[in-house]
Write an enzyme that holds these catalytic residues in place. Structure first.
Site, mmCIF file in Angstrom:
data_model
loop_
_atom_site.group_PDB
_atom_site.id
_atom_site.type_symbol
_atom_site.label_atom_id
_atom_site.label_comp_id
_atom_site.label_asym_id
_atom_site.label_seq_id
_atom_site.Cartn_x
_atom_site.Cartn_y
_atom_site.Cartn_z
ATOM 1 N N LYS A 1 2.071 -1.333 0.436
ATOM 2 C CA LYS A 1 2.046 0.103 0.144
ATOM 3 C C LYS A 1 3.404 0.696 0.530
ATOM 4 O O LYS A 1 3.968 0.313 1.571
ATOM 5 C CB LYS A 1 0.921 0.751 0.949
ATOM 6 C CG LYS A 1 0.735 2.244 0.759
ATOM 7 C CD LYS A 1 -0.466 2.719 1.587
ATOM 8 C CE LYS A 1 -0.753 4.192 1.422
ATOM 9 N NZ LYS A 1 -1.956 4.616 2.184
ATOM 10 N N SER B 1 -5.745 6.413 -0.621
ATOM 11 C CA SER B 1 -4.377 6.548 -1.078
ATOM 12 C C SER B 1 -3.677 5.220 -1.371
ATOM 13 O O SER B 1 -2.627 5.219 -2.015
ATOM 14 C CB SER B 1 -3.563 7.290 -0.018
ATOM 15 O OG SER B 1 -3.510 6.552 1.187
ATOM 16 N N SER C 1 -8.479 5.171 3.251
ATOM 17 C CA SER C 1 -7.510 4.883 2.186
ATOM 18 C C SER C 1 -7.301 3.405 1.880
ATOM 19 O O SER C 1 -6.611 3.076 0.913
ATOM 20 C CB SER C 1 -6.158 5.503 2.526
ATOM 21 O OG SER C 1 -6.197 6.892 2.335
#
Lengths: 75, 467
Positions: free
Chosen positions: B82, B157, B181
């Site tokens: 990420k 996310s 997330s």
């Protein structure tokens, strides 16, 4: 939440004051969302305060500290 | 073996094939790079692709395996991150225009540990802005799509982290979980995603959203791979003030598959009428409980203490206040550098008083104490990961982030307990649905063992998206 005009007016005033205090400017659409969020969260904060009362409950920052003494562990 | 077959091999299988000299890290890395080139134009999982660096790392790994000097089971395994994990000399944007040109000088602790284990880093993955924006299909950082249906969100996310693993554009990935997330995207994309116990994995070098809630976590296609990824990064780090000194067991070697006798609580607080669940999510969750019973676990219906219902709002108060504290100067002086759908997060944090924040932290203390009592009687909790299968982009209701269904994941962000989402079924229109298990503090060993037993009994991890 009700649509009581007084409550909405109060929430709008509180949001304006908070934004002014922080030196922030917001767009109209953003302002509406903030007012809605503020009204919801203030009612939930009132509920939280009623459950916390005045007993000595420390403000916890890192959760592992709360579990270390007397809390269950895997092993 | 085709590129797709190579790329869908598990991390455990890849590692074994490297050891047996049946596959080379370079040929596997090249297969991933070709697959990314072919598919990522549709999926948009990658923000930054590191093709040359990855090939060089794979070449070095190949030498180590040839010399009998591999650095560990992840040596030569292609992973991705990420875009919230700092990477030395490589831009780390948190998918925000504010950080579009930000290039860290050092690796995050997680990245350093992965590199020390020989992992090949393929690139940086798309996410919601600062881990709490709203997915937008256009703009400087277009949202990743769900490989099961490109018109659906992959969740957030850690959206690219889940989409890339599900579509085999990397063998595994890391995301960060502040309010769900990692677990949410894993559920929407039909893979495994884990939020470790707070303090188990260092947050040093992870772009923060909320300092006291953020936790890095692995995403993979199997529980065994998840355990291997966790193993590589778990452990004390003096540079993270929340890091805890605990013994780290060998997670992967303890996946016995035996959960007979485990006591698993199924809290009514996470079912209708308390929380509205999509009928197919409810069906899949019921079937998952039956599987756990069939494996010999005792599944017991319970009611959690009333204050647990406040977890959603407590996370919001703590989270938005900490985000505002982090970004206060930028919100004031460069608001145009923050996405129009993200800036409401720090602005909301400006609405709270110091007393509000302290009351939220006190509420967190009470919830931790109550959950500690509950976990004296149970090994695990079982609950749905999300309230529905993946939503269409237009339906993403993130703007109403106080919706009650977020309680499903936020409770464990607040208490710090480990929680894992495992594929548990499919909707009628072909979208994956996950089930969530949560354990005791630092109880990853039992949590992974139960998740592994469930996975092996159901086989949902063998599903592949149509992309």
């Amino acid at each position: 939440m009700t649509d009581n005009a007084d409550e909405i007016g109060l929430a709008e005033a509180e949001v304006r004051a908070a934004m002014a205090r922080a030196g922030l400017q917001v767009q109209p659409a953003q302002f509406e969302r903030l007012v809605a969020a503020h009204r919801h969260m203030q009612s939930r904060l009132a509920e939280l305060r009623s459950q916390l009362d005045s007993s000595i409950v420390p403000a916890l920052v890192f959760p592992a500290a709360a579990w270390r003494k007397g809390g269950p562990r895997d092993e | 073996m085709s590129d797709a077959e190579l790329c869908y091999l598990s991390i455990a299988t890849l590692s074994g094939a490297y050891r047996a000299r049946k596959l080379s890290p370079l040929e596997v890395t090249d297969a991933f790079l070709r697959r990314i080139e072919a598919l990522d134009g549709q999926l948009r999982a990658y923000t930054t692709l590191l093709a040359e660096q990855a090939r060089e790392a794979a070449r070095q790994s190949e030498q180590r395996w040839a010399n009998g000097a591999a650095l560990g089971p992840l040596d030569g395994v292609p992973l991705a991150l990420k875009d919230v994990f700092d990477t030395a000399g490589i831009r780390t944007t948190a998918n925000s225009p504010l950080y579009a040109d930000r290039v860290p000088e050092t690796d995050a602790a997680v990245v350093a540990r992965l590199r020390a284990g020989g992992a090949v880093i393929l690139g940086k993955l798309a996410m919601y802005e600062f881990s709490l924006g709203v997915p937008e299909l256009e703009g400087e950082f277009p949202a990743s799509r769900n490989p099961w249906n490109l018109e659906r969100i992959p969740g957030g996310s850690s959206s690219g982290s889940a989409a890339a693993v599900a579509a085999a554009l990397c063998s595994g990935s890391f995301g960060s979980d502040t309010g769900g997330s990692v677990r949410g995207p894993a559920s929407y994309c039909g893979i495994v995603g884990m939020k470790p116990t707070a303090g188990l994995v260092s947050r040093n070098g992870v772009v923060p959203l909320a300092w006291t809630l953020d936790q890095p976590g692995p995403l993979a296609r199997t529980v065994e791979d998840t355990a291997m990824l966790l193993q590589a990064v778990a452990g004390y780090d003096a540079d993270d003030p929340g890091s805890q000194q605990v013994a780290i067991p060998d997670y992967a070697s303890e996946l016995s598959g035996q959960i007979a006798g485990m006591r698993i609580a199924a809290p009514a607080n996470f079912s209708p009428p308390h929380i509205a669940l999509h009928p197919e999510t409810q069906r899949v969750f019921g079937e998952a409980l039956d599987v756990l019973r069939g494996l010999g676990a005792q599944v017991i219906d319970i009611e959690l203490p009333k204050i647990v219902a406040m977890a959603t709002e407590i996370v919001l108060i703590i989270g938005t206040c900490e985000t505002f504290a982090m970004l206060e100067q930028d919100v004031r002086t460069r608001p145009h550098k923050l996405g129009r759908n993200f800036i409401g997060v720090p602005l909301a944090g400006a609405l709270y008083t110091a007393a509000d924040y302290i009351q939220a932290l006190r509420g967190r203390t009470l919830i931790c104490r109550e959950m500690a009592k509950v976990m004296e009687s149970f090994d695990l909790l079982a609950l749905p990961t999300l309230s529905s299968p993946a939503l269409a982009f237009a339906d993403e209701p993130l703007r109403s982030s106080w919706r009650p269904t977020t309680l499903l994941r936020r409770l464990f962000s607040l208490t710090g307990q480990p929680a894992i989402s495992v594929p548990a079924g499919m909707s009628d229109d072909g979208l994956p649905i996950g089930v969530q298990l949560a354990g005791r503090m630092f109880g990853e060993r039992h949590l992974l063992a139960a998740a592994h037993a469930f996975e092996q009994a159901t086989g949902w991890h063998r599903m592949r998206p149509p992309i």
